[in-house]
Write a protein that holds these residues in place. Structure first.
Motif, PDB file in Angstrom:
ATOM      1  N   VAL A  35      19.604   5.728   0.234  1.00 15.60           N
ATOM      2  CA  VAL A  35      18.243   6.008   0.677  1.00 15.60           C
ATOM      3  C   VAL A  35      18.198   7.398   1.301  1.00 15.60           C
ATOM      4  CG1 VAL A  35      16.392   5.299   2.231  1.00 15.60           C
ATOM      5  CG2 VAL A  35      17.766   3.565   1.055  1.00 15.60           C
ATOM      6  N   ASP A  36      17.238   8.215   0.873  1.00 13.87           N
ATOM      7  CA  ASP A  36      17.066   9.552   1.442  1.00 13.87           C
ATOM      8  C   ASP A  36      16.158   9.530   2.668  1.00 13.87           C
ATOM      9  OD1 ASP A  36      18.591  10.820  -0.635  1.00 13.87           O
ATOM     10  OD2 ASP A  36      16.842  10.650  -1.945  1.00 13.87           O
ATOM     11  N   VAL A  37      15.078   8.755   2.583  1.00 11.19           N
ATOM     12  CA  VAL A  37      14.093   8.695   3.664  1.00 11.19           C
ATOM     13  C   VAL A  37      13.666   7.244   3.867  1.00 11.19           C
ATOM     14  CG1 VAL A  37      11.819   9.429   4.485  1.00 11.19           C
ATOM     15  CG2 VAL A  37      13.211  11.001   3.130  1.00 11.19           C
ATOM     16  N   ALA A  38      13.628   6.806   5.122  1.00 15.33           N
ATOM     17  CA  ALA A  38      13.132   5.476   5.450  1.00 15.33           C
ATOM     18  C   ALA A  38      11.856   5.606   6.272  1.00 15.33           C
ATOM     19  CB  ALA A  38      14.178   4.690   6.242  1.00 15.33           C
ATOM     20  N   LEU A  39      10.799   4.918   5.835  1.00 13.21           N
ATOM     21  CA  LEU A  39       9.580   4.816   6.613  1.00 13.21           C
ATOM     22  C   LEU A  39       9.683   3.523   7.404  1.00 13.21           C
ATOM     23  CD1 LEU A  39       6.865   5.826   3.976  1.00 13.21           C
ATOM     24  CD2 LEU A  39       7.938   7.271   5.698  1.00 13.21           C
TER      25      LEU A  39
ATOM     26  N   GLY B 125       0.809  -1.211   0.000  1.00  8.56           N
ATOM     27  CA  GLY B 125       0.000   0.000   0.000  1.00  8.56           C
ATOM     28  C   GLY B 125       0.843   1.261   0.000  1.00  8.56           C
ATOM     29  N   LEU B 126       1.903   1.266   0.816  1.00  5.23           N
ATOM     30  CA  LEU B 126       2.784   2.438   0.856  1.00  5.23           C
ATOM     31  C   LEU B 126       3.527   2.619  -0.459  1.00  5.23           C
ATOM     32  CD1 LEU B 126       4.258   2.183   4.478  1.00  5.23           C
ATOM     33  CD2 LEU B 126       2.761   3.980   3.582  1.00  5.23           C
ATOM     34  N   THR B 127       3.923   1.515  -1.065  1.00  3.90           N
ATOM     35  CA  THR B 127       4.617   1.607  -2.353  1.00  3.90           C
ATOM     36  C   THR B 127       3.707   2.222  -3.403  1.00  3.90           C
ATOM     37  OG1 THR B 127       6.027  -0.296  -1.869  1.00  3.90           O
ATOM     38  CG2 THR B 127       5.772   0.296  -4.181  1.00  3.90           C
ATOM     39  N   ASP B 128       2.461   1.756  -3.468  1.00  4.38           N
ATOM     40  CA  ASP B 128       1.511   2.315  -4.435  1.00  4.38           C
ATOM     41  C   ASP B 128       1.303   3.807  -4.193  1.00  4.38           C
ATOM     42  OD1 ASP B 128       1.170  -0.092  -5.696  1.00  4.38           O
ATOM     43  OD2 ASP B 128      -0.718  -0.597  -4.683  1.00  4.38           O
ATOM     44  N   LEU B 129       1.185   4.178  -2.917  1.00  2.00           N
ATOM     45  CA  LEU B 129       0.983   5.591  -2.589  1.00  2.00           C
ATOM     46  C   LEU B 129       2.185   6.428  -3.001  1.00  2.00           C
ATOM     47  CD1 LEU B 129      -0.373   8.005  -1.177  1.00  2.00           C
ATOM     48  CD2 LEU B 129       0.668   7.192   0.967  1.00  2.00           C
ATOM     49  N   LEU B 130       3.378   6.001  -2.596  1.00  2.00           N
ATOM     50  CA  LEU B 130       4.578   6.782  -2.883  1.00  2.00           C
ATOM     51  C   LEU B 130       4.865   6.853  -4.376  1.00  2.00           C
ATOM     52  CD1 LEU B 130       6.794   5.435   0.037  1.00  2.00           C
ATOM     53  CD2 LEU B 130       5.692   7.670  -0.095  1.00  2.00           C
ATOM     54  N   ASP B 131       4.573   5.772  -5.096  1.00  2.00           N
ATOM     55  CA  ASP B 131       4.800   5.766  -6.546  1.00  2.00           C
ATOM     56  C   ASP B 131       3.862   6.706  -7.287  1.00  2.00           C
ATOM     57  OD1 ASP B 131       6.925   4.031  -6.497  1.00  2.00           O
ATOM     58  OD2 ASP B 131       5.757   2.242  -6.976  1.00  2.00           O
ATOM     59  N   SER B 132       2.796   7.141  -6.599  1.00  2.00           N
ATOM     60  CA  SER B 132       1.867   8.081  -7.245  1.00  2.00           C
ATOM     61  C   SER B 132       2.442   9.493  -7.305  1.00  2.00           C
ATOM     62  CB  SER B 132       0.534   8.104  -6.485  1.00  2.00           C
ATOM     63  OG  SER B 132       0.670   8.741  -5.214  1.00  2.00           O
ATOM     64  N   ASP B 133       3.523   9.725  -6.570  1.00  2.00           N
ATOM     65  CA  ASP B 133       4.189  11.035  -6.565  1.00  2.00           C
ATOM     66  C   ASP B 133       5.436  10.938  -7.436  1.00  2.00           C
ATOM     67  OD1 ASP B 133       5.710  13.333  -5.984  1.00  2.00           O
ATOM     68  OD2 ASP B 133       4.912  13.444  -3.942  1.00  2.00           O
ATOM     69  N   PRO B 134       5.479  11.654  -8.556  1.00  2.00           N
ATOM     70  CA  PRO B 134       6.639  11.560  -9.449  1.00  2.00           C
ATOM     71  C   PRO B 134       7.937  12.065  -8.832  1.00  2.00           C
ATOM     72  CG  PRO B 134       5.196  13.364 -10.103  1.00  2.00           C
ATOM     73  CD  PRO B 134       4.463  12.589  -9.057  1.00  2.00           C
ATOM     74  N   ARG B 135       7.834  12.743  -7.691  1.00  2.00           N
ATOM     75  CA  ARG B 135       9.032  13.265  -7.021  1.00  2.00           C
ATOM     76  C   ARG B 135       9.590  12.275  -6.004  1.00  2.00           C
ATOM     77  NH1 ARG B 135       6.890  18.469  -4.335  1.00  2.00           N
ATOM     78  NH2 ARG B 135       5.161  17.000  -3.943  1.00  2.00           N
ATOM     79  N   ILE B 136       8.973  11.092  -5.906  1.00  2.00           N
ATOM     80  CA  ILE B 136       9.404  10.066  -4.958  1.00  2.00           C
ATOM     81  C   ILE B 136       9.656   8.763  -5.701  1.00  2.00           C
ATOM     82  CG2 ILE B 136       8.707   8.644  -2.983  1.00  2.00           C
ATOM     83  CD1 ILE B 136       7.053  10.996  -1.981  1.00  2.00           C
ATOM     84  N   GLU B 137      10.716   8.060  -5.323  1.00  2.00           N
ATOM     85  CA  GLU B 137      11.033   6.759  -5.908  1.00  2.00           C
ATOM     86  C   GLU B 137      11.291   5.756  -4.772  1.00  2.00           C
ATOM     87  OE1 GLU B 137      14.390   4.625  -8.824  1.00  2.00           O
ATOM     88  OE2 GLU B 137      14.615   6.727  -8.204  1.00  2.00           O
TER      89      GLU B 137
END
Length: 220
Positions: free
Chosen positions: A52-56, A20-32
């Motif tokens: 890695v810049d940010v870890a959830l 779910g988090l992957t789908d959400l984050l992939d919806s933002d073109p500024r996040i990979e």
């Protein structure tokens, strides 16, 4: 010219949460999303193998919990920013996660837009302290850790009056841009002040600086 996407790692032992988090984050073109891990130990390996810049990071996981993983991630040569994920029944872990070096935390039922916003906030050097839930949790659990108040006050005495002004706003969850506007300063000057504040207070991020300010009674 487009900017380089924020490189994110998702650390959670629940495969559905990771999906779910992957789908959400992939919806933002500024996040990979560049890495995933099912426990803290694997997260350290992934963060070492990938930039890695940010870890959830989830709190409760097998092998290595999120609090220990946060401290280990922040100790890496190129440490990612860390946002801790939790649920209301795990509130008691929040302060420990922040003290371990997390730049903030999110409840797992946080609005999706706020999750995306949090990623961009922390990678820009801000802390995810502004939600009301976060403020209440930090106040509740940090209020029991008063023995360090004297040391925190001593370190604050080494700050200039302007740095104390910056710290007071930082402790309220203000971003660098907010502080610059409130104090009539350039954002680059605010960043320089924040850097010296972290060094003087002997802390590694804005969250810990905010906690030190509260310990010393600079903000309530």
């Amino acid at each position: 010219m487009t900017s380089t996407p924020v490189r994110v790692m998702i650390v959670d032992d629940d495969a559905l949460v990771r999906l779910g988090l992957t789908d959400l984050l992939d919806s933002d073109p500024r996040i990979e999303v560049v890495a995933q891990a099912a426990d803290g130990l694997h997260a350290i390996e992934q963060a070492t193998a990938h930039r890695v810049d940010v870890a959830l990071v989830d709190v409760r996981m097998p092998c290595m919990d999120g609090i220990t993983a946060t401290a280990r991630l922040r100790a890496l040569p190129h440490p990612p920013k860390v946002i801790t994920l939790t649920t209301f029944d795990l509130d008691e872990y929040v302060y420990n996660a922040l003290a371990a070096g997390a730049d903030g935390f999110l409840l797992k039922d946080t609005d999706p837009a706020e999750i995306l916003r949090a990623v961009h906030l922390v990678v820009a050097g801000s802390a995810m302290l502004h939600p009301a839930a976060a403020r209440r949790l930090i106040d509740r659990y940090h209020s029991t850790a008063r023995p360090g108040a004297g040391a925190a006050a001593d370190r604050l005495d080494a700050l200039t009056p302007r740095e104390r002004d910056v710290l007071a706003l930082l402790a309220q969850g203000a971003t660098n841009a907010d502080i610059a506007t409130r104090l009539g300063m350039r954002e680059s000057t605010v960043k320089a002040h924040v850097s010296r504040i972290l060094t003087t207070l002997e802390v590694t991020n804005r969250v810990q600086a905010a906690l030190a300010a509260r310990d010393a009674g600079l903000v309530t």
